[in-house]
Design a protein around this motif. Sequence first.
Motif, PDB file in Angstrom:
ATOM      1  N   ARG A  17     -75.470  50.379 -22.030  1.00 20.18           N
ATOM      2  CA  ARG A  17     -76.808  50.583 -21.808  1.00 20.18           C
ATOM      3  C   ARG A  17     -77.654  49.315 -22.302  1.00 20.18           C
ATOM      4  NH1 ARG A  17     -79.319  56.146 -23.608  1.00 20.18           N
ATOM      5  NH2 ARG A  17     -81.186  55.324 -22.393  1.00 20.18           N
ATOM      6  N   ILE A  18     -77.613  48.981 -23.376  1.00 25.62           N
ATOM      7  CA  ILE A  18     -78.129  47.669 -24.126  1.00 25.62           C
ATOM      8  C   ILE A  18     -77.767  46.762 -23.202  1.00 25.62           C
ATOM      9  CG2 ILE A  18     -78.425  46.385 -26.153  1.00 25.62           C
ATOM     10  CD1 ILE A  18     -78.066  49.066 -27.590  1.00 25.62           C
ATOM     11  N   ARG A  19     -76.438  46.419 -22.960  1.00 19.40           N
ATOM     12  CA  ARG A  19     -76.157  45.316 -22.328  1.00 19.40           C
ATOM     13  C   ARG A  19     -76.522  45.327 -20.825  1.00 19.40           C
ATOM     14  NH1 ARG A  19     -72.359  41.797 -24.475  1.00 19.40           N
ATOM     15  NH2 ARG A  19     -70.910  42.305 -25.963  1.00 19.40           N
ATOM     16  N   ALA A  20     -76.368  46.387 -20.158  1.00 20.44           N
ATOM     17  CA  ALA A  20     -77.224  46.554 -18.818  1.00 20.44           C
ATOM     18  C   ALA A  20     -78.453  45.983 -18.890  1.00 20.44           C
ATOM     19  CB  ALA A  20     -76.718  47.725 -18.335  1.00 20.44           C
ATOM     20  N   ALA A  21     -79.217  46.212 -19.884  1.00 24.95           N
ATOM     21  CA  ALA A  21     -80.755  46.141 -19.785  1.00 24.95           C
ATOM     22  C   ALA A  21     -81.049  44.702 -20.234  1.00 24.95           C
ATOM     23  CB  ALA A  21     -81.467  46.991 -20.830  1.00 24.95           C
ATOM     24  N   GLY A  22     -80.053  43.834 -20.301  1.00 21.61           N
ATOM     25  CA  GLY A  22     -79.897  42.514 -20.473  1.00 21.61           C
ATOM     26  C   GLY A  22     -80.179  41.842 -22.031  1.00 21.61           C
ATOM     27  N   TYR A  23     -80.117  42.745 -22.971  1.00 26.78           N
ATOM     28  CA  TYR A  23     -80.153  42.044 -24.339  1.00 26.78           C
ATOM     29  C   TYR A  23     -79.099  41.445 -24.538  1.00 26.78           C
ATOM     30  CZ  TYR A  23     -84.282  45.265 -24.735  1.00 26.78           C
ATOM     31  OH  TYR A  23     -85.357  46.076 -24.665  1.00 26.78           O
ATOM     32  N   GLY A  24     -79.162  40.487 -25.475  1.00 27.11           N
ATOM     33  CA  GLY A  24     -78.049  39.914 -26.094  1.00 27.11           C
ATOM     34  C   GLY A  24     -77.352  40.729 -27.402  1.00 27.11           C
ATOM     35  N   VAL A  25     -76.244  40.541 -27.321  1.00 24.26           N
ATOM     36  CA  VAL A  25     -75.529  41.463 -28.409  1.00 24.26           C
ATOM     37  C   VAL A  25     -74.793  40.527 -29.141  1.00 24.26           C
ATOM     38  CG1 VAL A  25     -73.659  43.282 -28.821  1.00 24.26           C
ATOM     39  CG2 VAL A  25     -75.827  43.600 -27.056  1.00 24.26           C
ATOM     40  N   ALA A  26     -74.784  40.797 -30.580  1.00 22.87           N
ATOM     41  CA  ALA A  26     -73.930  40.065 -31.595  1.00 22.87           C
ATOM     42  C   ALA A  26     -73.150  41.151 -32.308  1.00 22.87           C
ATOM     43  CB  ALA A  26     -74.460  39.100 -32.417  1.00 22.87           C
ATOM     44  N   LEU A  27     -72.174  41.500 -32.590  1.00 22.79           N
ATOM     45  CA  LEU A  27     -71.394  42.162 -33.489  1.00 22.79           C
ATOM     46  C   LEU A  27     -71.312  41.614 -34.782  1.00 22.79           C
ATOM     47  CD1 LEU A  27     -69.036  44.178 -31.160  1.00 22.79           C
ATOM     48  CD2 LEU A  27     -71.279  44.442 -31.481  1.00 22.79           C
ATOM     49  N   VAL A  28     -71.952  41.983 -35.803  1.00 23.66           N
ATOM     50  CA  VAL A  28     -71.824  41.292 -37.035  1.00 23.66           C
ATOM     51  C   VAL A  28     -70.934  42.130 -38.202  1.00 23.66           C
ATOM     52  CG1 VAL A  28     -73.892  39.748 -36.757  1.00 23.66           C
ATOM     53  CG2 VAL A  28     -74.331  41.815 -37.343  1.00 23.66           C
ATOM     54  N   THR A  29     -70.043  41.785 -38.630  1.00 28.76           N
ATOM     55  CA  THR A  29     -69.308  42.731 -39.671  1.00 28.76           C
ATOM     56  C   THR A  29     -68.840  41.713 -40.744  1.00 28.76           C
ATOM     57  OG1 THR A  29     -67.588  44.140 -39.741  1.00 28.76           O
ATOM     58  CG2 THR A  29     -67.339  42.217 -38.141  1.00 28.76           C
ATOM     59  N   ASN A  30     -68.751  42.842 -41.741  1.00 21.62           N
ATOM     60  CA  ASN A  30     -68.154  42.159 -43.122  1.00 21.62           C
ATOM     61  C   ASN A  30     -66.658  42.654 -43.283  1.00 21.62           C
ATOM     62  OD1 ASN A  30     -70.313  40.690 -44.184  1.00 21.62           O
ATOM     63  ND2 ASN A  30     -70.814  42.507 -45.746  1.00 21.62           N
ATOM     64  N   THR A  31     -66.155  43.086 -42.145  1.00 20.40           N
ATOM     65  CA  THR A  31     -64.721  43.585 -42.268  1.00 20.40           C
ATOM     66  C   THR A  31     -64.001  42.165 -42.426  1.00 20.40           C
ATOM     67  OG1 THR A  31     -65.064  45.272 -40.437  1.00 20.40           O
ATOM     68  CG2 THR A  31     -62.985  44.339 -40.590  1.00 20.40           C
ATOM     69  N   THR A  32     -63.025  42.295 -43.297  1.00 15.79           N
ATOM     70  CA  THR A  32     -62.265  41.214 -43.824  1.00 15.79           C
ATOM     71  C   THR A  32     -60.585  41.562 -43.358  1.00 15.79           C
ATOM     72  OG1 THR A  32     -62.090  41.874 -45.990  1.00 15.79           O
ATOM     73  CG2 THR A  32     -63.730  40.338 -45.619  1.00 15.79           C
ATOM     74  N   SER A  33     -60.294  42.624 -42.737  1.00 19.49           N
ATOM     75  CA  SER A  33     -59.043  42.986 -42.793  1.00 19.49           C
ATOM     76  C   SER A  33     -58.396  42.418 -41.273  1.00 19.49           C
ATOM     77  CB  SER A  33     -58.768  44.403 -42.680  1.00 19.49           C
ATOM     78  OG  SER A  33     -59.498  45.088 -41.791  1.00 19.49           O
ATOM     79  N   ARG A  34     -59.401  41.881 -40.189  1.00 18.23           N
ATOM     80  CA  ARG A  34     -58.885  41.594 -38.923  1.00 18.23           C
ATOM     81  C   ARG A  34     -59.581  40.368 -38.496  1.00 18.23           C
ATOM     82  NH1 ARG A  34     -57.471  46.637 -35.299  1.00 18.23           N
ATOM     83  NH2 ARG A  34     -57.176  48.067 -36.703  1.00 18.23           N
ATOM     84  N   SER A  35     -59.178  39.579 -37.660  1.00 22.47           N
ATOM     85  CA  SER A  35     -59.749  38.450 -37.162  1.00 22.47           C
ATOM     86  C   SER A  35     -60.596  38.827 -35.977  1.00 22.47           C
ATOM     87  CB  SER A  35     -58.598  37.514 -36.297  1.00 22.47           C
ATOM     88  OG  SER A  35     -58.069  38.234 -35.470  1.00 22.47           O
ATOM     89  N   ARG A  36     -61.326  37.864 -35.626  1.00 23.69           N
ATOM     90  CA  ARG A  36     -62.326  38.342 -34.574  1.00 23.69           C
ATOM     91  C   ARG A  36     -61.753  38.719 -33.186  1.00 23.69           C
ATOM     92  NH1 ARG A  36     -64.522  33.325 -32.739  1.00 23.69           N
ATOM     93  NH2 ARG A  36     -66.114  34.210 -31.928  1.00 23.69           N
ATOM     94  N   ALA A  37     -60.658  38.116 -32.723  1.00 25.64           N
ATOM     95  CA  ALA A  37     -59.843  38.543 -31.626  1.00 25.64           C
ATOM     96  C   ALA A  37     -59.208  39.729 -31.882  1.00 25.64           C
ATOM     97  CB  ALA A  37     -58.869  37.403 -31.373  1.00 25.64           C
TER      98      ALA A  37
END
Length: 259
Positions: free
Chosen positions: A31-51
């Motif tokens: 819903r947030i994407r469909a409304a046109g908002y930019g989205v960034a997933l910001v994480t301190n997760t260090t066990s996996r790569s971005r991909a």
Amino acid sequence: MESVRGVLIDIDGVLTVSWKPLPGAVEALARIRAAGYGVALVTNTTSRSRASIAQTLSRAGFEVDAGDVLTAPAATAAHLAEHHPGARCALLNSGDVGADLGDITVVDDRPDVVVLGGAGPEFDYAALNRAFGFLQRGARLVAMHRNLYWRTDTGLQLDSGAFLLGLERAAGVEAEVTGKPSRAFFEAALSRLGADAEQALMVGDDIESDVLAAQRAGLTGVLVRTGKYRPGTQRHASGAPDHVVDSFADVPALLGLPQ
């Protein structure tokens, strides 16, 4: 909320727990994407790569790709390239994040920098004592984050922030922190969205590292009562969130989006 253009979102504890979607999270992000908002997933997760993170979330139903994800390891690589170019780095981390670390030189002995990632079985006495020895001999300390714990489907688990405090105190040094709550981390996410701080929300379950740190950087902070959230932590926090909601499923309504 009329000026909001972008939404920064923590992953673990906000969208997922142990990589399983929390109720309503997939639909809320859509819903947030469909409304046109930019989205960034910001994480301190260090066990996996971005991909790897993007692939896992996509399989769970989230509409994301690697370009939407900013990780602490990726921020660490950028920090090392800017502030410690060519440094020999000793890495202590649980998980494979080589793809996000770029061209940094990882060594087993005589490092210029000790890089502390996320905790796991690798954080035993021998490894921590070895890092302590490097610091005593003059190595700098760079930490991907200061998280004390995170939530899994089996409960709260100890994270590397607890060990970081001990290393700093024992060696008499202060770490350069590259992930949340670093202001530079939030600024990097805003740059990706092309938004100013006052045009963005930060949604997180960690009141200090996610929400209050974002507010100090000028963003609007939204605390969710999922993941690592605990009422006692909120009561004893160093400040108050701008908004508190039950879960990420409530964020579209906070933004004024129609049902």
